[in-house]
Design an enzyme around this catalytic site. Structure first.
Site, PDB file in Angstrom:
ATOM      1  N   PRO A 132     -18.448 -41.226   3.852  1.00 21.65           N
ATOM      2  CG  PRO A 132     -16.488 -41.551   3.127  1.00 21.65           C
ATOM      3  CD  PRO A 132     -17.021 -41.079   3.905  1.00 21.65           C
ATOM      4  CG  ASN A 133     -18.917 -44.892  -0.767  1.00 21.22           C
ATOM      5  OD1 ASN A 133     -19.227 -44.463  -1.566  1.00 21.22           O
ATOM      6  ND2 ASN A 133     -17.541 -44.869  -0.354  1.00 21.22           N
ATOM      7  NE  ARG A 183     -20.153 -49.135   0.633  1.00 24.84           N
ATOM      8  CZ  ARG A 183     -19.477 -48.552   1.790  1.00 24.84           C
ATOM      9  NH1 ARG A 183     -19.920 -48.282   2.901  1.00 24.84           N
ATOM     10  NH2 ARG A 183     -18.128 -48.555   1.726  1.00 24.84           N
ATOM     11  CE1 TYR A 213     -18.940 -51.641   5.234  1.00 30.90           C
ATOM     12  CE2 TYR A 213     -19.163 -52.225   2.958  1.00 30.90           C
ATOM     13  CZ  TYR A 213     -18.655 -51.714   3.914  1.00 30.90           C
ATOM     14  OH  TYR A 213     -17.287 -51.304   3.859  1.00 30.90           O
ATOM     15  CG  ASN A 241     -18.946 -46.056   9.918  1.00 31.58           C
ATOM     16  OD1 ASN A 241     -18.009 -45.937   9.598  1.00 31.58           O
ATOM     17  ND2 ASN A 241     -20.012 -46.996   9.428  1.00 31.58           N
ATOM     18  CB  ALA A 287     -12.897 -44.814   3.028  1.00 31.81           C
ATOM     19  CD  GLU A 289     -12.882 -45.957  15.156  1.00 35.51           C
ATOM     20  OE1 GLU A 289     -12.321 -45.344  16.387  1.00 35.51           O
ATOM     21  OE2 GLU A 289     -12.414 -46.265  14.165  1.00 35.51           O
ATOM     22  CG  HIS A 291     -15.329 -49.234  11.805  1.00 30.92           C
ATOM     23  ND1 HIS A 291     -15.295 -48.322  10.941  1.00 30.92           N
ATOM     24  CD2 HIS A 291     -14.448 -48.746  12.810  1.00 30.92           C
ATOM     25  CE1 HIS A 291     -14.396 -47.221  11.285  1.00 30.92           C
ATOM     26  NE2 HIS A 291     -14.039 -47.741  12.518  1.00 30.92           N
ATOM     27  NE  ARG A 314     -14.292 -55.033   4.685  1.00 27.06           N
ATOM     28  CZ  ARG A 314     -15.005 -54.079   4.257  1.00 27.06           C
ATOM     29  NH1 ARG A 314     -15.573 -53.498   5.111  1.00 27.06           N
ATOM     30  NH2 ARG A 314     -15.092 -53.699   3.048  1.00 27.06           N
TER      31      ARG A 314
HETATM   32  C1  DHK Z   1     -17.305 -48.347   6.160  1.00 25.70           C
HETATM   33  C2  DHK Z   1     -16.833 -48.323   5.333  1.00 25.70           C
HETATM   34  O1  DHK Z   1     -17.308 -47.446   4.169  1.00 25.70           O
HETATM   35  C3  DHK Z   1     -15.377 -48.557   5.032  1.00 25.70           C
HETATM   36  O2  DHK Z   1     -14.459 -47.926   4.553  1.00 25.70           O
HETATM   37  C4  DHK Z   1     -14.807 -49.069   6.344  1.00 25.70           C
HETATM   38  C5  DHK Z   1     -16.756 -49.391   7.489  1.00 25.70           C
HETATM   39  C6  DHK Z   1     -15.553 -49.903   7.000  1.00 25.70           C
HETATM   40  C7  DHK Z   1     -17.763 -49.960   7.870  1.00 25.70           C
HETATM   41  O3  DHK Z   1     -17.539 -51.384   8.254  1.00 25.70           O
HETATM   42  O4  DHK Z   1     -18.710 -49.580   8.762  1.00 25.70           O
HETATM   43  O5  DHK Z   1     -13.451 -49.404   5.989  1.00 25.70           O
END
Ligand code: DHK
Length: 145
Positions: free
Chosen positions: A11-12, A19, A24, A75, A78, A99, A101, A108
């Protein structure tokens, strides 16, 4: 055997580049796909990128990967921190799982420090920006070659 590495995003991450760029970065998911492909193709592998904001769709994509992918780079956003369903799905997949991130989750909030996925992953990359995806892809190619 499939030579395709699935790059799965939760998500996102469709908003990557727009974002919270201070966390990011400004690169997009298209950039992620391009740098992973540049890593994989010279080694004889392909990549297929997938993103969903819905947990069940990610579970179903992992089920499809059982036949269609030789490795998974994930990835889960959340859902990393909450989803037993995604962990269970990854446990049905026989190939290596990596995995990723983008941010250093350990720097964080506490709730980002636990990952359900880590206990299934061969390796974990956090805080390398989108380069983490390319590094994970490189590792997938080397363990499968
Ligand atoms: C991406 C997200 O959307 C967060 O919810 C994770 C992760 C971290 C990232 O760092 O890519 O906590």
């Amino acid at each position: 055997m499939s030579k395709t590495i699935h790059i799965l995003n939760g998500p996102n991450l469709n908003l990557l580049g727009k974002r919270q760029p201070e966390i990011y970065g400004s690169d997009t998911l298209e950039d992620v796909e391009r740098i992973c492909r540049e890593e994989a193709q010279p080694k004889g592998f392909e990549v297929a990128l997938f993103q969903s904001n819905f947990e069940g769709e990610i579970v179903e994509q992992i089920h499809r990967a059982r036949d269609a992918a030789c490795a998974i780079v994930i990835n889960a956003g959340a859902y990393t921190h909450t989803s037993v369903a995604i962990l269970d799905a990854l446990n049905t997949f026989e190939g290596p799982v990596f995995e990723v991130h983008i941010s250093n989750v350990h720097k964080r909030e506490n709730f980002r420090h636990h990952s359900f996925i880590s206990q299934r992953a061969e390796g974990v990359l956090a805080g390398f920006g989108i380069e983490g995806y390319a590094l994970a892809t490189r590792r997938a190619c080397s363990v499968l070659s």
